[in-house]
Enzyme design. Structure first.
Site, mmCIF file in Angstrom:
data_model
loop_
_atom_site.group_PDB
_atom_site.id
_atom_site.type_symbol
_atom_site.label_atom_id
_atom_site.label_comp_id
_atom_site.label_asym_id
_atom_site.label_seq_id
_atom_site.Cartn_x
_atom_site.Cartn_y
_atom_site.Cartn_z
ATOM 1 N N LYS A 163 33.805 46.990 26.043
ATOM 2 C CA LYS A 163 34.322 47.665 27.246
ATOM 3 C C LYS A 163 35.211 48.838 26.874
ATOM 4 O O LYS A 163 35.903 48.797 25.849
ATOM 5 C CB LYS A 163 35.147 46.661 28.080
ATOM 6 C CG LYS A 163 34.508 45.301 28.211
ATOM 7 C CD LYS A 163 35.271 44.346 29.114
ATOM 8 C CE LYS A 163 34.699 42.943 29.020
ATOM 9 N NZ LYS A 163 35.294 42.114 27.959
ATOM 10 N N ASP A 192 31.313 38.386 24.198
ATOM 11 C CA ASP A 192 31.970 39.351 25.087
ATOM 12 C C ASP A 192 33.289 39.805 24.462
ATOM 13 O O ASP A 192 34.223 39.018 24.340
ATOM 14 C CB ASP A 192 32.240 38.694 26.454
ATOM 15 C CG ASP A 192 32.827 39.677 27.449
ATOM 16 O OD1 ASP A 192 32.054 40.356 28.146
ATOM 17 O OD2 ASP A 192 34.074 39.799 27.495
ATOM 18 N N TYR A 212 40.764 44.399 23.185
ATOM 19 C CA TYR A 212 41.072 43.140 22.490
ATOM 20 C C TYR A 212 41.340 43.360 21.001
ATOM 21 O O TYR A 212 41.773 42.451 20.309
ATOM 22 C CB TYR A 212 39.920 42.118 22.624
ATOM 23 C CG TYR A 212 39.457 41.804 24.035
ATOM 24 C CD1 TYR A 212 40.222 42.137 25.143
ATOM 25 C CD2 TYR A 212 38.245 41.160 24.251
ATOM 26 C CE1 TYR A 212 39.771 41.853 26.429
ATOM 27 C CE2 TYR A 212 37.799 40.864 25.529
ATOM 28 C CZ TYR A 212 38.567 41.227 26.613
ATOM 29 O OH TYR A 212 38.123 40.943 27.878
ATOM 30 N N HIS A 272 36.240 48.878 31.751
ATOM 31 C CA HIS A 272 36.996 47.618 31.781
ATOM 32 C C HIS A 272 37.740 47.408 33.119
ATOM 33 O O HIS A 272 37.728 46.317 33.671
ATOM 34 C CB HIS A 272 37.996 47.614 30.613
ATOM 35 C CG HIS A 272 38.396 46.256 30.154
ATOM 36 N ND1 HIS A 272 38.711 45.979 28.844
ATOM 37 C CD2 HIS A 272 38.555 45.088 30.807
ATOM 38 C CE1 HIS A 272 39.028 44.700 28.726
ATOM 39 N NE2 HIS A 272 38.943 44.139 29.903
HETATM 40 N N1 LIG Z 1 36.972 41.946 32.112
HETATM 41 C C1 LIG Z 1 38.185 41.463 32.133
HETATM 42 O O1 LIG Z 1 39.124 42.096 32.653
HETATM 43 C C2 LIG Z 1 38.452 40.123 31.524
HETATM 44 C C3 LIG Z 1 39.688 39.485 31.727
HETATM 45 C C4 LIG Z 1 39.885 38.228 31.160
HETATM 46 C C5 LIG Z 1 38.869 37.636 30.412
HETATM 47 N N2 LIG Z 1 37.684 38.300 30.207
HETATM 48 C C6 LIG Z 1 36.597 37.709 29.390
HETATM 49 O O2 LIG Z 1 36.347 36.377 29.816
HETATM 50 C C7 LIG Z 1 36.489 35.487 28.708
HETATM 51 C C8 LIG Z 1 36.974 34.138 29.159
HETATM 52 O O3 LIG Z 1 38.192 34.241 29.886
HETATM 53 P P1 LIG Z 1 39.608 33.727 29.350
HETATM 54 O O4 LIG Z 1 39.582 33.717 27.883
HETATM 55 O O5 LIG Z 1 40.674 34.528 30.021
HETATM 56 O O6 LIG Z 1 39.747 32.281 29.974
HETATM 57 P P2 LIG Z 1 38.901 30.922 30.019
HETATM 58 O O7 LIG Z 1 37.674 31.029 29.208
HETATM 59 O O8 LIG Z 1 38.813 30.536 31.450
HETATM 60 O O9 LIG Z 1 39.917 29.892 29.330
HETATM 61 C C9 LIG Z 1 40.300 29.974 27.983
HETATM 62 C C10 LIG Z 1 41.428 28.964 27.743
HETATM 63 O O10 LIG Z 1 40.978 27.651 28.030
HETATM 64 C C11 LIG Z 1 41.051 26.838 26.871
HETATM 65 N N3 LIG Z 1 39.801 26.062 26.815
HETATM 66 C C12 LIG Z 1 38.555 26.540 26.575
HETATM 67 N N4 LIG Z 1 37.645 25.556 26.653
HETATM 68 C C13 LIG Z 1 38.320 24.419 26.947
HETATM 69 C C14 LIG Z 1 37.921 23.068 27.138
HETATM 70 N N5 LIG Z 1 36.653 22.710 27.043
HETATM 71 N N6 LIG Z 1 38.887 22.160 27.434
HETATM 72 C C15 LIG Z 1 40.175 22.527 27.539
HETATM 73 N N7 LIG Z 1 40.615 23.803 27.362
HETATM 74 C C16 LIG Z 1 39.687 24.738 27.060
HETATM 75 C C17 LIG Z 1 41.185 27.781 25.676
HETATM 76 O O11 LIG Z 1 42.001 27.190 24.678
HETATM 77 P P3 LIG Z 1 41.688 27.195 23.093
HETATM 78 O O12 LIG Z 1 41.185 28.550 22.720
HETATM 79 O O13 LIG Z 1 43.032 26.892 22.496
HETATM 80 O O14 LIG Z 1 40.693 26.118 22.832
HETATM 81 C C18 LIG Z 1 41.911 28.970 26.310
HETATM 82 O O15 LIG Z 1 43.301 28.728 26.369
HETATM 83 C C19 LIG Z 1 37.469 36.250 27.790
HETATM 84 O O16 LIG Z 1 37.500 35.746 26.483
HETATM 85 C C20 LIG Z 1 36.938 37.645 27.907
HETATM 86 O O17 LIG Z 1 35.785 37.792 27.109
HETATM 87 C C21 LIG Z 1 37.466 39.525 30.767
#
Ligand SMILES: NC(=O)c1ccc[n+]([C@@H]2O[C@H](COP(=O)([O-])OP(=O)(O)OC[C@H]3O[C@@H](n4cnc5c(N)ncnc54)[C@H](OP(=O)(O)O)[C@@H]3O)[C@@H](O)[C@H]2O)c1
Length: 283
Positions: free
Chosen positions: A75, A45, A50, A108
């Protein structure tokens, strides 16, 4: 590890578990995605916002996998909602990915306070990409119930997905229910609330009892609710941990205990889509 495929209203299917690349440095994205593909992830994704679509494309091309084996979502950036801008931006997305199609392309953000509140013309432009076969499915992100209702009333194609913030502290049930009623699959972004839910005592207790980690328990909760998820990590051990969630099950009591952690709007970690009006400066 077999990741379930979820059917979409476009006739396509999407792997329920993928890998998100938000906040991964463009220069490090190809390496991170290559690592994720090695662990077995087959769904990435990304987004024009990004700035790392190119790294995603490079990693897929270097992987030795066929393009058709990896599901890629991107997006439309917030500055490109006008139809001609959207057409140019979409061409740029395909070029950056090095592919003649994208599996899923999303608006988005709805940006209801910009462009005279007209996200419908933008959607009609995505319908063009869909009809041309250059976007195999199209969808939206961060659409609230009223946005969805308007879009469906004024368009021919119903979005295949709505990608919204969902995790135990923001269960977002109203939007999820509207998605389900309209035949739209919910994608849960920030599935572990960017790490915030991992210290939760309820989740911790379930994880200890099952011999799993809090991240695995939380991601499993999403899978059993039927949402599509793509946790982000640049830490290889965590990428692996997050992928190993299809070989156990949560009992209904544990599912209910996690859902009861919902804090409503207070649990939101990102912007509220009703007022979010950010346009990146470089656009
Ligand atoms: N459509 C939208 O508006 C929107 C907005 C936000 C996100 N997204 C999408 O959703 C995806 C995921 O969301 P997100 O990146 O915001 O947050 P997330 O996946 O909920 O959390 C990512 C964070 O958690 C840490 N982490 C990941 N796995 C872990 C584990 N097993 N144990 C401990 N910490 C862990 C990562 O650290 P490290 O990387 O340092 O390991 C990073 O800091 C994004 O990458 C993007 O593709 C979309």
């Amino acid at each position: 590890m077999t990741v379930p495929d979820i059917p979409l209203n476009s006739g396509e299917t999407i792997p329920q578990l993928g890998f998100g690349v938000f906040k991964i440095d463009p220069a490090e994205t190809a390496d991170a995605v290559s690592e994720a593909l090695k662990f077995g992830y087959r769904h990435i994704d990304t987004a024009e916002m990004y700035r790392n679509e190119k790294g995603v494309g490079e990693a897929v091309q270097a992987s030795g996998l066929y393009r058709s084996e990896v599901y890629i979502t991107s997006k439309l950036n917030n500055g490109f909602h006008r139809p001609d801008d959207a057409r140019r931006a979409f061409d740029g997305t395909l070029k950056a990915l090095g592919s003649d199609y994208v599996d899923l392309f999303l608006i988005h953000w709805p940006l209801p306070t910009l462009y005279g509140g007209d996200f419908v013309s933008t959607w009609h432009t995505l319908e063009e990409f869909y009809r041309e076969g250059r976007a195999r499915s199209i969808g939206v992100s961060n659409f609230q119930v009223s946005h969805l209702q308007r879009l469906v009333q004024e368009s021919e194609v119903v979005p295949a997905v709505n990608q919204i913030e969902v995790h135990p502290y923001l269960c977002n049930e109203e939007v999820r229910s509207a998605d389900a009623e309209l035949g739209i699959v919910t994608q849960a972004w920030s599935p572990i609330a960017k790490g915030r839910v991992l210290k939760d005592p309820t989740i911790g207790a379930i994880a200890s009892r099952l011999g799993r980690t809090p991240a695995q328990v939380t991601l499993r909760w999403h899978i059993q609710r039927g949402d599509v998820i793509f946790p982000k990590s640049t830490t290889p051990a965590r990428m692996k941990e997050n992928f190993e969630i299809v070989d156990f099950e949560l009992e209904p009591e544990d599912m209910a205990a996690i859902s009861a952690l919902d804090r409503g709007e207070e649990g939101r970690t990102g912007p509220n889509p009703d007022v979010f009006a950010y346009v990146p400066r470089s656009v």
